[in-house]
Motif scaffolding. Structure first.
Motif, PDB file in Angstrom:
ATOM      1  N   LEU A  82      12.865  77.465  80.624  1.00  0.00           N
ATOM      2  CA  LEU A  82      13.803  78.419  80.047  1.00  0.00           C
ATOM      3  C   LEU A  82      15.169  77.745  79.954  1.00  0.00           C
ATOM      4  O   LEU A  82      15.744  77.356  80.971  1.00  0.00           O
ATOM      5  N   ILE A  83      15.676  77.599  78.744  1.00  0.00           N
ATOM      6  CA  ILE A  83      16.962  76.954  78.497  1.00  0.00           C
ATOM      7  C   ILE A  83      17.920  78.035  78.030  1.00  0.00           C
ATOM      8  O   ILE A  83      17.641  78.739  77.047  1.00  0.00           O
ATOM      9  N   ALA A  84      19.049  78.197  78.714  1.00  0.00           N
ATOM     10  CA  ALA A  84      19.890  79.361  78.436  1.00  0.00           C
ATOM     11  C   ALA A  84      21.349  79.092  78.763  1.00  0.00           C
ATOM     12  O   ALA A  84      21.686  78.197  79.531  1.00  0.00           O
ATOM     13  N   THR A  85      22.201  79.915  78.149  1.00  0.00           N
ATOM     14  CA  THR A  85      23.598  80.019  78.567  1.00  0.00           C
ATOM     15  C   THR A  85      23.677  81.163  79.586  1.00  0.00           C
ATOM     16  O   THR A  85      22.874  82.106  79.535  1.00  0.00           O
ATOM     17  N   PRO A  86      24.622  81.108  80.528  1.00  0.00           N
ATOM     18  CA  PRO A  86      24.640  82.103  81.613  1.00  0.00           C
ATOM     19  C   PRO A  86      24.733  83.550  81.146  1.00  0.00           C
ATOM     20  O   PRO A  86      24.045  84.426  81.668  1.00  0.00           O
ATOM     21  N   GLY A  87      25.582  83.807  80.149  1.00  0.00           N
ATOM     22  CA  GLY A  87      25.775  85.184  79.708  1.00  0.00           C
ATOM     23  C   GLY A  87      24.517  85.811  79.149  1.00  0.00           C
ATOM     24  O   GLY A  87      24.130  86.930  79.504  1.00  0.00           O
ATOM     25  N   ARG A  88      23.836  85.096  78.253  1.00  0.00           N
ATOM     26  CA  ARG A  88      22.624  85.647  77.647  1.00  0.00           C
ATOM     27  C   ARG A  88      21.502  85.768  78.672  1.00  0.00           C
ATOM     28  O   ARG A  88      20.698  86.696  78.625  1.00  0.00           O
ATOM     29  N   LEU A  89      21.445  84.837  79.612  1.00  0.00           N
ATOM     30  CA  LEU A  89      20.422  84.910  80.661  1.00  0.00           C
ATOM     31  C   LEU A  89      20.580  86.185  81.482  1.00  0.00           C
ATOM     32  O   LEU A  89      19.607  86.912  81.736  1.00  0.00           O
ATOM     33  N   LEU A  90      21.807  86.490  81.890  1.00  0.00           N
ATOM     34  CA  LEU A  90      22.041  87.696  82.682  1.00  0.00           C
ATOM     35  C   LEU A  90      21.818  88.963  81.863  1.00  0.00           C
ATOM     36  O   LEU A  90      21.416  89.998  82.403  1.00  0.00           O
ATOM     37  N   ASP A  91      22.087  88.893  80.557  1.00  0.00           N
ATOM     38  CA  ASP A  91      21.809  90.048  79.692  1.00  0.00           C
ATOM     39  C   ASP A  91      20.326  90.402  79.728  1.00  0.00           C
ATOM     40  O   ASP A  91      19.950  91.580  79.855  1.00  0.00           O
ATOM     41  N   HIS A  92      19.463  89.385  79.615  1.00  0.00           N
ATOM     42  CA  HIS A  92      18.014  89.638  79.655  1.00  0.00           C
ATOM     43  C   HIS A  92      17.587  90.154  81.031  1.00  0.00           C
ATOM     44  O   HIS A  92      16.736  91.041  81.127  1.00  0.00           O
ATOM     45  N   PHE A  93      18.188  89.604  82.072  1.00  0.00           N
ATOM     46  CA  PHE A  93      17.821  90.050  83.419  1.00  0.00           C
ATOM     47  C   PHE A  93      18.205  91.507  83.637  1.00  0.00           C
ATOM     48  O   PHE A  93      17.420  92.300  84.185  1.00  0.00           O
ATOM     49  N   GLU A  94      19.405  91.881  83.231  1.00  0.00           N
ATOM     50  CA  GLU A  94      19.869  93.254  83.427  1.00  0.00           C
ATOM     51  C   GLU A  94      19.068  94.248  82.595  1.00  0.00           C
ATOM     52  O   GLU A  94      18.988  95.431  82.942  1.00  0.00           O
TER      53      GLU A  94
ATOM     54  N   LEU B 266      17.454  80.832  75.196  1.00  0.00           N
ATOM     55  CA  LEU B 266      18.202  82.089  75.263  1.00  0.00           C
ATOM     56  C   LEU B 266      19.682  81.799  75.058  1.00  0.00           C
ATOM     57  O   LEU B 266      20.369  81.329  75.962  1.00  0.00           O
ATOM     58  N   ILE B 267      20.170  82.058  73.853  1.00  0.00           N
ATOM     59  CA  ILE B 267      21.583  81.858  73.541  1.00  0.00           C
ATOM     60  C   ILE B 267      22.081  83.044  72.730  1.00  0.00           C
ATOM     61  O   ILE B 267      21.294  83.790  72.142  1.00  0.00           O
ATOM     62  N   GLY B 268      23.374  83.222  72.696  1.00  0.00           N
ATOM     63  CA  GLY B 268      23.961  84.297  71.916  1.00  0.00           C
ATOM     64  C   GLY B 268      23.814  84.051  70.429  1.00  0.00           C
ATOM     65  O   GLY B 268      23.569  82.941  69.976  1.00  0.00           O
ATOM     66  N   GLY B 269      23.980  85.126  69.647  1.00  0.00           N
ATOM     67  CA  GLY B 269      23.882  85.009  68.203  1.00  0.00           C
ATOM     68  C   GLY B 269      22.461  85.041  67.680  1.00  0.00           C
ATOM     69  O   GLY B 269      22.233  84.868  66.482  1.00  0.00           O
TER      70      GLY B 269
END
Length: 523
Positions: A127-139, A107-110
């Motif tokens: 699950l490998i992710a950057t914090p911003g994209r991870l929270l986007d999916h959660f929200e 899960l990464i941006g772009g």
């Protein structure tokens, strides 16, 4: 000597390690893997390039070999500060988990949300992710973190130092309290370590080297230059950079050039390409597809010089980088360790050159205090001298067009007029400019006075016009009713107050009215 076969890893993992050509773990791997397999929290601190990614990937695959993931509920979570580092961790996972049935999602941006949603819906083990994209999916309600058993924070100091503290705290609150937490980083400042104490429970601290130390396989050199003009410092540094690359010759098979600002990354890359070098930029403002394409070309040898911001300073594993050039000294001393750690990896020899101007003294002092050594000074390449353009003013004039040519970037970029000869400005022209500047306030004052006069004239004209129209109707007879201000109807001017007699007068009148009746009776 410890071998991977001594670490109680899953046989399928050991087979993948052997296929990758590894037999002996690095010190950080030998120290961290046993504690991770025992289910303990781990705080791993080691120099960059020592194999920290495998230190959590290998035990994670072993621990997750039993069990199955459920939809939207990953079993483990790996947080990375940059997209490139997250993609690299995903590649390591593919390498070491190829003999297992474990699944992963990146899960990464772009990248399209829909494609990532499909992977999460199927259920993933890692699950490998950057914090911003991870929270986007959660929200968006597409992800639940209540099933996370193992949580890894890679490059922990960078994650917490880049402004991710609120996101990291929120993600930790969304995961179970019983999770296993692994922190890995090359540096761990005291204030950052205080924060990690909140997240880790009785961690096993694995520190295989003193914090913020540089590898002995890297030859470090500092080249200092004093630009003839402060506003031409960027051009002087670009000329010195090209000279350093050329002086290294064939030994510079490839190199990463670090700049502090994204705009400088583009300018330096364009300058190098203009002078015949095989260079390309990479920074956070580029599209993810372009960044990955550039990075792949650099890995495969199709690109010699990678001009980068600090997006490439952390965790990127490109084993055969021969040189690192610090076009700018980093403003954070810890970044120096990470930058030069891109070379001299896995026991190879590497070289790191840093360019410094007098304005960089505070950064240089902070770096040398952190690494507890003085960076060896080096002379400029033999025969190097700054061009005449570096001694001239940044803004230049073009006689042919009769006007000023485009100026160079205020940060030191070269404009179209850089190679033109700047004509001498006559003293008379300078005097005219000075007089014009001095007269500017007076001219503005006179313009304001004229505007006030015109406004007053217009007001007076409107008054005269109303007075002239006041005694004539539209056809010449009777007043023209324009509005309540020009004509008020008579009935609005009448008073509606009734004249009532006073109390005393009313009493007198009553007595008078009674009087005649008395008189008439008497008569």
């Amino acid at each position: 000597m410890t071998k991977f076969s001594d670490l109680k890893l899953d046989p399928k993992v050991l087979s993948a390690i052997a296929d990758a050509g590894y037999e002996t773990p690095t010190p950080i791997q030998a120290g961290a893997i046993p504690h991770a397999l025992d289910g303990k929290d781990v705080l791993g601190i080691a120099q960059t390039g020592t194999g920290k990614t495998a230190s959590f990937t290998l035990p994670m695959i072993t621990l997750l070999s039993k069990g199955r993931a459920r939809a939207r509920m990953p079993r483990s979570l790996v947080l990375c500060p940059t997209r490139e580092l997250a993609a690299q961790v995903a590649e390591n996972f593919d390498t070491y988990a190829k003999n297992t049935k474990l699944t992963k999602a990146l899960l990464i941006g772009g990248v399209s949300f829909s494609e990532q949603d499909k992977l999460i819906d199927r259920g993933v083990d890692v699950l490998i992710a950057t914090p911003g994209r991870l929270l986007d999916h959660f929200e968006r309600g597409k992800l639940l973190l209540t099933g996370v058993q193992i949580m890894v924070v890679d490059e922990a100091d960078r994650m917490l130092d880049m402004g991710f503290i609120p996101d990291i705290e929120r993600i930790f609150q969304l995961t179970p309290f019983t999770r296993q937490t692994l922190f890995f980083s090359a540096t761990m400042a005291p204030e950052i370590e205080r924060i990690t104490n909140t997240f880790l429970h009785a961690p096993a601290r694995i520190e295989v080297a003193r914090q913020a130390t540089t590898s002995e396989t890297i030859t470090q050199k500092l080249v200092q230059i004093t630009p003839p003009r402060r506003d031409q410092a960027a051009k002087a540094k670009r000329e010195l950079l090209r000279a350093l690359i050329q002086a290294e010759g064939e030994s510079c098979t490839n190199a990463i050039i670090f700049c502090n600002r994204k705009s400088d990354v583009d300018i330096v890359a364009k300058s190098l390409k203009t002078h015949g070098f095989n260079a390309a930029p990479i920074h956070g403002d580029l599209e993810q597809s372009q960044r990955m394409k550039t990075l792949d070309a650099f890995r495969e040898g199709g690109l010699q010089l990678l001009v980068a911001s600090d997006v490439a300073a952390r965790g990127l594993d490109i084993p055969a980088v021969s040189h690192v050039f610090n076009y700018d000294l980093p403003s954070h001393a810890e970044d120096y360790v990470h930058r030069i750690g891109r070379t001299g990896r896995a026991g190879r020899k590497g070289a790191a050159f840093s360019i410094a101007t007098p304005s960089d003294d505070k950064y240089l002092n902070a770096i040398e205090a952190l690494v507890k050594m003085e960076i060896p000074r080096a002379e400029t390449p033999e025969g190097f001298s700054l061009s005449e353009a570096a001694h001239r003013e940044p803004r230049q004039y073009d006689d042919a067009k009769g006007g000023r040519a485009k100026s160079r970037s205020p940060r030191g970029g070269r404009g179209r007029g850089e190679r033109r000869e700047a004509p001498v400005v006559e003293e008379k022209a300078l005097e005219v400019v000075a007089e014009a500047v001095a007269e500017a306030p007076k001219r503005e004052e006179r313009r304001e006075e004229r505007r006030d006069e015109r406004r007053e004239e217009r007001r007076e004209e409107r008054r005269d016009d109303r007075r002239e129209r006041g005694g004539r109707g539209r056809d010449g007879g009777g007043p023209t009713v324009v509005g309540m201000g020009d004509h008020v109807p008579d009935f609005l001017l009448r008073s509606f107050r009734t004249t009532r007699p006073s109390i005393a007068t009313a009493t007198d009148n009553d007595s008078e009215s009674d009087a005649p009746a008395e008189d008439s009776s008497e008569s």
